[in-house]
Scaffold this motif. Sequence first.
Motif, PDB file in Angstrom:
ATOM      1  N   ILE A 155      42.869 -85.626 -65.261  1.00  0.00           N
ATOM      2  CA  ILE A 155      41.338 -85.899 -64.866  1.00  0.00           C
ATOM      3  C   ILE A 155      40.707 -85.947 -66.581  1.00  0.00           C
ATOM      4  N   GLY A 156      39.842 -86.964 -66.516  1.00  0.00           N
ATOM      5  CA  GLY A 156      38.984 -87.063 -67.619  1.00  0.00           C
ATOM      6  C   GLY A 156      37.835 -86.794 -67.433  1.00  0.00           C
ATOM      7  N   THR A 157      37.051 -85.805 -68.265  1.00  0.00           N
ATOM      8  CA  THR A 157      35.984 -85.306 -68.192  1.00  0.00           C
ATOM      9  C   THR A 157      34.913 -85.644 -69.508  1.00  0.00           C
ATOM     10  N   PHE A 158      33.705 -85.452 -69.211  1.00  0.00           N
ATOM     11  CA  PHE A 158      32.752 -85.885 -70.240  1.00  0.00           C
ATOM     12  C   PHE A 158      32.243 -84.888 -71.067  1.00  0.00           C
ATOM     13  N   GLY A 159      32.959 -84.380 -72.150  1.00  0.00           N
ATOM     14  CA  GLY A 159      32.700 -83.070 -72.978  1.00  0.00           C
ATOM     15  C   GLY A 159      33.678 -82.058 -72.776  1.00  0.00           C
ATOM     16  N   GLY A 160      34.447 -82.005 -71.590  1.00  0.00           N
ATOM     17  CA  GLY A 160      35.557 -81.072 -71.656  1.00  0.00           C
ATOM     18  C   GLY A 160      36.873 -81.719 -71.870  1.00  0.00           C
ATOM     19  N   GLY A 161      37.284 -82.722 -72.327  1.00  0.00           N
ATOM     20  CA  GLY A 161      38.307 -83.459 -72.681  1.00  0.00           C
ATOM     21  C   GLY A 161      39.324 -84.021 -71.420  1.00  0.00           C
ATOM     22  N   LEU A 162      40.653 -83.574 -71.660  1.00  0.00           N
ATOM     23  CA  LEU A 162      41.635 -83.974 -70.715  1.00  0.00           C
ATOM     24  C   LEU A 162      42.029 -82.875 -69.479  1.00  0.00           C
ATOM     25  N   ASN A 163      42.191 -82.920 -68.605  1.00  0.00           N
ATOM     26  CA  ASN A 163      42.608 -81.782 -67.559  1.00  0.00           C
ATOM     27  C   ASN A 163      43.904 -82.453 -66.832  1.00  0.00           C
ATOM     28  N   LYS A 164      44.942 -81.441 -67.041  1.00  0.00           N
ATOM     29  CA  LYS A 164      45.963 -81.622 -66.115  1.00  0.00           C
ATOM     30  C   LYS A 164      46.001 -80.814 -65.073  1.00  0.00           C
ATOM     31  N   TYR A 165      46.288 -81.154 -63.963  1.00  0.00           N
ATOM     32  CA  TYR A 165      46.282 -80.361 -62.556  1.00  0.00           C
ATOM     33  C   TYR A 165      47.469 -79.822 -61.980  1.00  0.00           C
ATOM     34  N   ASN A 166      47.626 -78.606 -61.794  1.00  0.00           N
ATOM     35  CA  ASN A 166      48.809 -77.941 -61.628  1.00  0.00           C
ATOM     36  C   ASN A 166      48.649 -77.832 -59.981  1.00  0.00           C
ATOM     37  N   LYS A 167      49.355 -78.411 -59.256  1.00  0.00           N
ATOM     38  CA  LYS A 167      49.253 -78.575 -57.864  1.00  0.00           C
ATOM     39  C   LYS A 167      49.510 -77.134 -57.332  1.00  0.00           C
ATOM     40  N   GLN A 168      50.828 -76.517 -57.695  1.00  0.00           N
ATOM     41  CA  GLN A 168      51.342 -75.132 -57.293  1.00  0.00           C
ATOM     42  C   GLN A 168      50.503 -74.149 -57.423  1.00  0.00           C
ATOM     43  N   SER A 169      49.762 -74.014 -58.485  1.00  0.00           N
ATOM     44  CA  SER A 169      49.017 -72.838 -58.749  1.00  0.00           C
ATOM     45  C   SER A 169      47.405 -73.240 -58.589  1.00  0.00           C
ATOM     46  N   ASP A 170      47.270 -74.609 -58.064  1.00  0.00           N
ATOM     47  CA  ASP A 170      45.795 -75.175 -57.900  1.00  0.00           C
ATOM     48  C   ASP A 170      44.700 -74.891 -59.087  1.00  0.00           C
ATOM     49  N   SER A 171      45.467 -75.163 -60.500  1.00  0.00           N
ATOM     50  CA  SER A 171      44.695 -74.899 -61.569  1.00  0.00           C
ATOM     51  C   SER A 171      44.922 -75.834 -62.459  1.00  0.00           C
ATOM     52  N   PHE A 172      43.967 -76.031 -63.694  1.00  0.00           N
ATOM     53  CA  PHE A 172      43.928 -77.023 -64.617  1.00  0.00           C
ATOM     54  C   PHE A 172      44.584 -76.561 -66.141  1.00  0.00           C
ATOM     55  N   THR A 173      45.252 -77.515 -66.806  1.00  0.00           N
ATOM     56  CA  THR A 173      45.541 -77.201 -68.101  1.00  0.00           C
ATOM     57  C   THR A 173      44.752 -77.960 -69.069  1.00  0.00           C
ATOM     58  N   HIS A 174      44.113 -77.684 -70.230  1.00  0.00           N
ATOM     59  CA  HIS A 174      43.142 -78.563 -70.942  1.00  0.00           C
ATOM     60  C   HIS A 174      43.730 -79.120 -72.183  1.00  0.00           C
ATOM     61  N   PHE A 175      43.492 -80.382 -72.557  1.00  0.00           N
ATOM     62  CA  PHE A 175      43.748 -80.924 -73.713  1.00  0.00           C
ATOM     63  C   PHE A 175      42.530 -81.606 -74.200  1.00  0.00           C
ATOM     64  N   LYS A 176      42.273 -81.006 -75.659  1.00  0.00           N
ATOM     65  CA  LYS A 176      40.812 -81.127 -76.217  1.00  0.00           C
ATOM     66  C   LYS A 176      41.043 -81.564 -77.686  1.00  0.00           C
ATOM     67  N   SER A 177      40.000 -82.232 -78.086  1.00  0.00           N
ATOM     68  CA  SER A 177      40.120 -82.966 -79.468  1.00  0.00           C
ATOM     69  C   SER A 177      40.126 -81.588 -80.683  1.00  0.00           C
ATOM     70  N   ASN A 178      40.804 -81.736 -81.637  1.00  0.00           N
ATOM     71  CA  ASN A 178      40.981 -80.894 -82.795  1.00  0.00           C
ATOM     72  C   ASN A 178      40.894 -81.579 -84.066  1.00  0.00           C
ATOM     73  N   PRO A 179      39.698 -81.509 -84.750  1.00  0.00           N
ATOM     74  CA  PRO A 179      39.487 -82.269 -85.986  1.00  0.00           C
ATOM     75  C   PRO A 179      40.689 -82.052 -87.010  1.00  0.00           C
ATOM     76  N   TYR A 180      41.396 -80.954 -86.941  1.00  0.00           N
ATOM     77  CA  TYR A 180      42.420 -80.374 -87.770  1.00  0.00           C
ATOM     78  C   TYR A 180      43.931 -80.996 -87.390  1.00  0.00           C
ATOM     79  N   ASN A 181      44.000 -81.595 -86.194  1.00  0.00           N
ATOM     80  CA  ASN A 181      45.186 -82.035 -85.666  1.00  0.00           C
ATOM     81  C   ASN A 181      45.155 -83.526 -85.456  1.00  0.00           C
ATOM     82  N   LYS A 182      45.743 -84.357 -86.380  1.00  0.00           N
ATOM     83  CA  LYS A 182      45.774 -85.663 -86.095  1.00  0.00           C
ATOM     84  C   LYS A 182      46.098 -86.253 -84.927  1.00  0.00           C
ATOM     85  N   ASN A 183      47.117 -85.420 -84.064  1.00  0.00           N
ATOM     86  CA  ASN A 183      47.977 -85.775 -83.081  1.00  0.00           C
ATOM     87  C   ASN A 183      47.325 -85.226 -81.752  1.00  0.00           C
ATOM     88  N   SER A 184      46.113 -84.697 -81.875  1.00  0.00           N
ATOM     89  CA  SER A 184      45.228 -84.435 -80.749  1.00  0.00           C
ATOM     90  C   SER A 184      44.349 -85.107 -80.183  1.00  0.00           C
TER      91      SER A 184
END
Length: 276
Positions: free
Chosen positions: A82-111
Motif C-alpha cells: 500500500i502506497g500512502t501520501f506522507g506515510g511511505g510504503l506499507n506491507k500488509y501482513n495478512k496473518q497478523s492483520d497488521s502493517f510493516t512500514h518502509f520510509k525514506s531515510n536521507p542518510y540511506n541511499k538504498n531507502s
Amino acid sequence: NNINDNSSLSDDKVISLFEDKNYELWIGTYYGGLNRLKLEESIYEDKPLIFHNYRYNPGVKSGLSNNSVMSIVQDKSGILWIGTFGGGLNKYNKQSDSFTHFKSNPYNKNSLGDNDVLSLFCDRSNILWIGTHLGQGLNKLEKNKIKFATIRRIPGNPNSINDDVVWSIYQDRKKTFWFGTYRGGINIYDIATNKFSVLPTSPNAVTDYHNRSIAEDAYGNIWIGNYSGGLNRYNPVSKKFTHFKHDPSKPNTIGANQIQAIHIDSQSVMWLATFG
C-alpha cells in the motif's frame, strides 16, 4: 460513506482500487484510510455491502501509516503493498492483520526515495515499481534484497523518462511499461532497449498531460484515466484513440472527468474511481 455505520465506505473520495487473489476489493481513500470489500459475498450474491476499514492511529505502530491511500498492489507471493501520501510504503501482513512500514531515510541511499508514494506496480519478475512525488522519480524494490533503486529524468536525454512525478504504472501483456506522469504525459518504456518514448498529448490523442491511472483490457486496449481530461482508450495496433467524458445532459456518460483509478476485475467489469 455513512458516519453512523462503521461498516460503510470510510470516505467518498476514492483514490485507488485493487482486487486481490482472494476476490477482495481494496479501496484507498483520500482521508479515510483503506477499505476491504469481499466481492463474492457483497456484489455477486446481492448482499449488503460490508466494508472493513483500516485507519491511521498514532498509538498503533503496526497499523496503517497514513490515511491517504494512493495505490495498492499484490505481488507474486500474495503480499499486499500500500502506497500512502506522507506515510511511505506499507506491507500488509495478512496473518497478523497488521502493517510493516518502509520510509525514506536521507542518510540511506538504498531507502525509499520519498514518503509520498503515488503509484505501485508489481511486474512479471516480482519487482515492485514505485512512483513517487517531489522529483524522486521511479523506485524499484527487489524484495529479496530490501533495497530501493531509483530511475530519474536525465535533462537533455530524450530516451529517459520525461517527468519525475509518476502517478501511474502499468505493464501490458507484451511486457511494455506505461507510466503516467504529472506534467509529461504517458511515457512508454521498452525494457529491451532501455529507452522511453512518449504518447502524443492533444484533444485527439491523450487528453491530459497529468495521467492518474492506466489499465489494459482483454482486447489489448490501453485505458488511461486523466486528471481533468476524462477517460481515453488507446489501441496500440491501430494507434487510434477513443475519448469518454462526463456530460451532465447524458446520464450514461462517466460520472466525472477526473479519473483517479481504473480497475478491470475478474469478470471483465471496469470500475472507475472519480473525484466528483
